[in-house]
Design an enzyme around this catalytic site. Structure first.
Site, PDB file in Angstrom:
ATOM      1  N   ASN A  90       0.811  -1.222   0.000  1.00 26.01           N
ATOM      2  CA  ASN A  90       0.000   0.000   0.000  1.00 26.01           C
ATOM      3  C   ASN A  90       0.844   1.272   0.000  1.00 26.01           C
ATOM      4  O   ASN A  90       0.361   2.323  -0.415  1.00 26.01           O
ATOM      5  CB  ASN A  90      -0.925  -0.032   1.235  1.00 26.01           C
ATOM      6  CG  ASN A  90      -1.543   1.319   1.522  1.00 26.01           C
ATOM      7  OD1 ASN A  90      -2.496   1.723   0.854  1.00 26.01           O
ATOM      8  ND2 ASN A  90      -1.008   2.043   2.500  1.00 26.01           N
ATOM      9  N   TYR A 155       4.422   8.905 -11.079  1.00 24.83           N
ATOM     10  CA  TYR A 155       3.434   8.145 -10.293  1.00 24.83           C
ATOM     11  C   TYR A 155       2.698   7.146 -11.187  1.00 24.83           C
ATOM     12  O   TYR A 155       2.523   5.971 -10.821  1.00 24.83           O
ATOM     13  CB  TYR A 155       2.459   9.144  -9.663  1.00 24.83           C
ATOM     14  CG  TYR A 155       1.394   8.545  -8.772  1.00 24.83           C
ATOM     15  CD1 TYR A 155       1.685   8.149  -7.466  1.00 24.83           C
ATOM     16  CD2 TYR A 155       0.081   8.399  -9.222  1.00 24.83           C
ATOM     17  CE1 TYR A 155       0.696   7.621  -6.644  1.00 24.83           C
ATOM     18  CE2 TYR A 155      -0.908   7.874  -8.407  1.00 24.83           C
ATOM     19  CZ  TYR A 155      -0.599   7.491  -7.111  1.00 24.83           C
ATOM     20  OH  TYR A 155      -1.581   6.962  -6.301  1.00 24.83           O
ATOM     21  N   VAL A 156       2.270   7.611 -12.370  1.00 23.05           N
ATOM     22  CA  VAL A 156       1.520   6.736 -13.279  1.00 23.05           C
ATOM     23  C   VAL A 156       2.405   5.572 -13.740  1.00 23.05           C
ATOM     24  O   VAL A 156       1.950   4.421 -13.797  1.00 23.05           O
ATOM     25  CB  VAL A 156       0.978   7.544 -14.475  1.00 23.05           C
ATOM     26  CG1 VAL A 156       0.449   6.619 -15.554  1.00 23.05           C
ATOM     27  CG2 VAL A 156      -0.116   8.501 -14.010  1.00 23.05           C
ATOM     28  N   LYS A 159       2.485   3.082 -10.979  1.00 25.40           N
ATOM     29  CA  LYS A 159       1.220   2.363 -10.767  1.00 25.40           C
ATOM     30  C   LYS A 159       0.926   1.405 -11.927  1.00 25.40           C
ATOM     31  O   LYS A 159       0.339   0.345 -11.717  1.00 25.40           O
ATOM     32  CB  LYS A 159       0.076   3.363 -10.556  1.00 25.40           C
ATOM     33  CG  LYS A 159       0.211   4.176  -9.269  1.00 25.40           C
ATOM     34  CD  LYS A 159       0.233   3.275  -8.048  1.00 25.40           C
ATOM     35  CE  LYS A 159       0.274   4.033  -6.738  1.00 25.40           C
ATOM     36  NZ  LYS A 159       0.252   3.158  -5.559  1.00 25.40           N
TER      37      LYS A 159
HETATM   38  P1  NAD Z   1      -1.134   8.143   2.517  1.00 34.50           P
HETATM   39  O1  NAD Z   1      -0.083   9.148   2.254  1.00 34.50           O
HETATM   40  O2  NAD Z   1      -2.019   8.309   3.697  1.00 34.50           O
HETATM   41  O3  NAD Z   1      -0.506   6.677   2.582  1.00 34.50           O
HETATM   42  C1  NAD Z   1       0.741   6.319   2.058  1.00 34.50           C
HETATM   43  C2  NAD Z   1       1.510   5.570   3.117  1.00 34.50           C
HETATM   44  O4  NAD Z   1       2.758   5.115   2.579  1.00 34.50           O
HETATM   45  C3  NAD Z   1       1.850   6.453   4.334  1.00 34.50           C
HETATM   46  O5  NAD Z   1       1.596   5.762   5.528  1.00 34.50           O
HETATM   47  C4  NAD Z   1       3.349   6.705   4.160  1.00 34.50           C
HETATM   48  O6  NAD Z   1       4.028   6.981   5.367  1.00 34.50           O
HETATM   49  C5  NAD Z   1       3.763   5.371   3.556  1.00 34.50           C
HETATM   50  N1  NAD Z   1       5.096   5.394   2.955  1.00 34.50           N
HETATM   51  C6  NAD Z   1       5.635   6.359   2.175  1.00 34.50           C
HETATM   52  N2  NAD Z   1       6.931   6.059   1.885  1.00 34.50           N
HETATM   53  C7  NAD Z   1       7.185   4.858   2.483  1.00 34.50           C
HETATM   54  C8  NAD Z   1       8.336   4.025   2.567  1.00 34.50           C
HETATM   55  N3  NAD Z   1       9.490   4.342   1.933  1.00 34.50           N
HETATM   56  N4  NAD Z   1       8.266   2.869   3.288  1.00 34.50           N
HETATM   57  C9  NAD Z   1       7.116   2.534   3.941  1.00 34.50           C
HETATM   58  N5  NAD Z   1       5.996   3.291   3.896  1.00 34.50           N
HETATM   59  C10 NAD Z   1       6.040   4.439   3.180  1.00 34.50           C
HETATM   60  O7  NAD Z   1      -2.016   8.104   1.168  1.00 34.50           O
HETATM   61  P2  NAD Z   1      -3.207   7.129   0.711  1.00 34.50           P
HETATM   62  O8  NAD Z   1      -4.095   7.944  -0.143  1.00 34.50           O
HETATM   63  O9  NAD Z   1      -3.767   6.378   1.862  1.00 34.50           O
HETATM   64  O10 NAD Z   1      -2.422   6.135  -0.272  1.00 34.50           O
HETATM   65  C11 NAD Z   1      -2.290   4.744  -0.029  1.00 34.50           C
HETATM   66  C12 NAD Z   1      -2.023   4.049  -1.367  1.00 34.50           C
HETATM   67  O11 NAD Z   1      -3.175   4.189  -2.204  1.00 34.50           O
HETATM   68  C13 NAD Z   1      -0.855   4.653  -2.144  1.00 34.50           C
HETATM   69  O12 NAD Z   1      -0.123   3.624  -2.783  1.00 34.50           O
HETATM   70  C14 NAD Z   1      -1.545   5.516  -3.183  1.00 34.50           C
HETATM   71  O13 NAD Z   1      -0.751   5.700  -4.323  1.00 34.50           O
HETATM   72  C15 NAD Z   1      -2.772   4.665  -3.473  1.00 34.50           C
HETATM   73  N6  NAD Z   1      -3.876   5.397  -4.093  1.00 34.50           N
HETATM   74  C16 NAD Z   1      -4.499   6.413  -3.442  1.00 34.50           C
HETATM   75  C17 NAD Z   1      -5.553   7.058  -4.087  1.00 34.50           C
HETATM   76  C18 NAD Z   1      -6.299   8.182  -3.419  1.00 34.50           C
HETATM   77  O14 NAD Z   1      -7.174   8.759  -4.087  1.00 34.50           O
HETATM   78  N7  NAD Z   1      -6.030   8.504  -2.154  1.00 34.50           N
HETATM   79  C19 NAD Z   1      -5.954   6.693  -5.355  1.00 34.50           C
HETATM   80  C20 NAD Z   1      -5.285   5.644  -5.975  1.00 34.50           C
HETATM   81  C21 NAD Z   1      -4.246   4.987  -5.337  1.00 34.50           C
END
Ligand code: NAD
Length: 246
Positions: A90, A155-156, A159
């Site tokens: 995640n 980012y894209v 993903k």
């Molecule tokens: P968020 O920033 O709350 O969560 C991301 C987490 O990753 C955080 O806890 C952060 O500390 C952790 N992280 C960052 N670098 C790290 C590392 N080197 N080692 C370990 N952990 C690390 O954001 P979110 O929106 O909850 O995103 C969670 C996932 O969902 C991400 O992969 C994001 O790309 C994906 N995502 C989110 C959305 C959205 O709309 N929020 C949409 C599509 C995908």
């Protein structure tokens, strides 16, 4: 959909989507490894909440870009809870900019955390899951990994790469009883998306047939399903959770 006694490692589980996935597994009495890289107290809070829900949990500080740290985290999960049944990759970061302005380090860091981090963790659990002859890996990709997005080439790419990783590993590990799937969330309300300007959010909303942003719980429900026996014939797939965006 019971995920009782499963041991689940969730990277970046102290906030946003990862936190809700951790709580959802906790509510199913799973053993959860709450990985975090910053803000230890928020990870402690997730562990407390999981225990209140009847699950079991530990925090684990590790940077997913560090393969050795990932391997040690998996060993700790195994020695604490006896098995590693589910890995949810995640962790993710953004460093958005148009390509002409994006720094090379912005590209490298995003690929390193979002894609290489998932590879590091998958490599670390693969041997354990192969010995167990069972396991589930769930990669949190994104709708933009399928359709692209201006200003997010790094980012894209990460993903979209996760989708390729998912498909390859599903073919590599399927014979050993390990399923590998991805979830592609649309626009989910978390601090990652709260940071966007209001006009950007309004433009996204127009593209969502269900006319609402998603909640982190929506992704947690999808993860619970993919890790459950109800999904036992599903592997190598991308589950779109996006309100109909694509
Ligand atoms: P968020 O920033 O709350 O969560 C991301 C987490 O990753 C955080 O806890 C952060 O500390 C952790 N992280 C960052 N670098 C790290 C590392 N080197 N080692 C370990 N952990 C690390 O954001 P979110 O929106 O909850 O995103 C969670 C996932 O969902 C991400 O992969 C994001 O790309 C994906 N995502 C989110 C959305 C959205 O709309 N929020 C949409 C599509 C995908």
């Amino acid at each position: 959909m019971k995920n009782n006694n499963q041991t689940v490692i969730i990277t970046g589980a102290n906030s946003g989507i990862g936190k809700k996935i951790a709580l959802a597994f906790g509510a199913q009495k799973a053993n959860v490894v709450v990985n975090y890289i910053v803000d230890e107290s928020s990870a402690d809070d997730v562990v407390t909440a999981i225990k209140d829900l009847g699950g079991n949990a530990i925090t684990y500080h590790a940077d997913v870009t560090d393969l050795e740290a990932c391997q040690t985290m998996v060993k700790t999960a195994q020695s604490t809870f006896d098995s590693v049944d589910v890995l949810v990759n995640n962790s993710g970061i953004t460093r958005d900019n148009l390509i002409i302005r994006m720094k090379e380090t912005d590209f490298d860091q995003v690929i390193d955390v979002n894609l290489k981090g998932a590879w590091n963790m998958s490599k670390s659990v693969a041997r354990v899951m192969m010995k167990q002859k069972r396991g589930n890996i769930i990669n949190i990709s994104s709708v933009v990994g399928i359709i692209g997005n201006p200003g997010q080439s790094n980012y894209v790419a990460s993903k979209a790469g996760l989708i390729g990783l998912t498909k390859s590993l599903s073919k590599e590990l399927g014979l050993r009883g390990i399923r590998v799937n991805a979830i592609a969330p649309g626009f989910i309300q978390t601090k990652m998306t709260d940071a966007l300007d209001d006009d950007v959010k309004a433009a996204y909303l127009q593209q969502i047939p269900l006319n609402a942003f998603g909640k982190a719980e929506d992704i947690a429900h999808a993860a619970l399903f993919l890790a459950s026996p109800k999904a036992s014939y599903i592997t190598g797939q991308v589950l779109n959770v996006n309100g109909g965006m694509i």
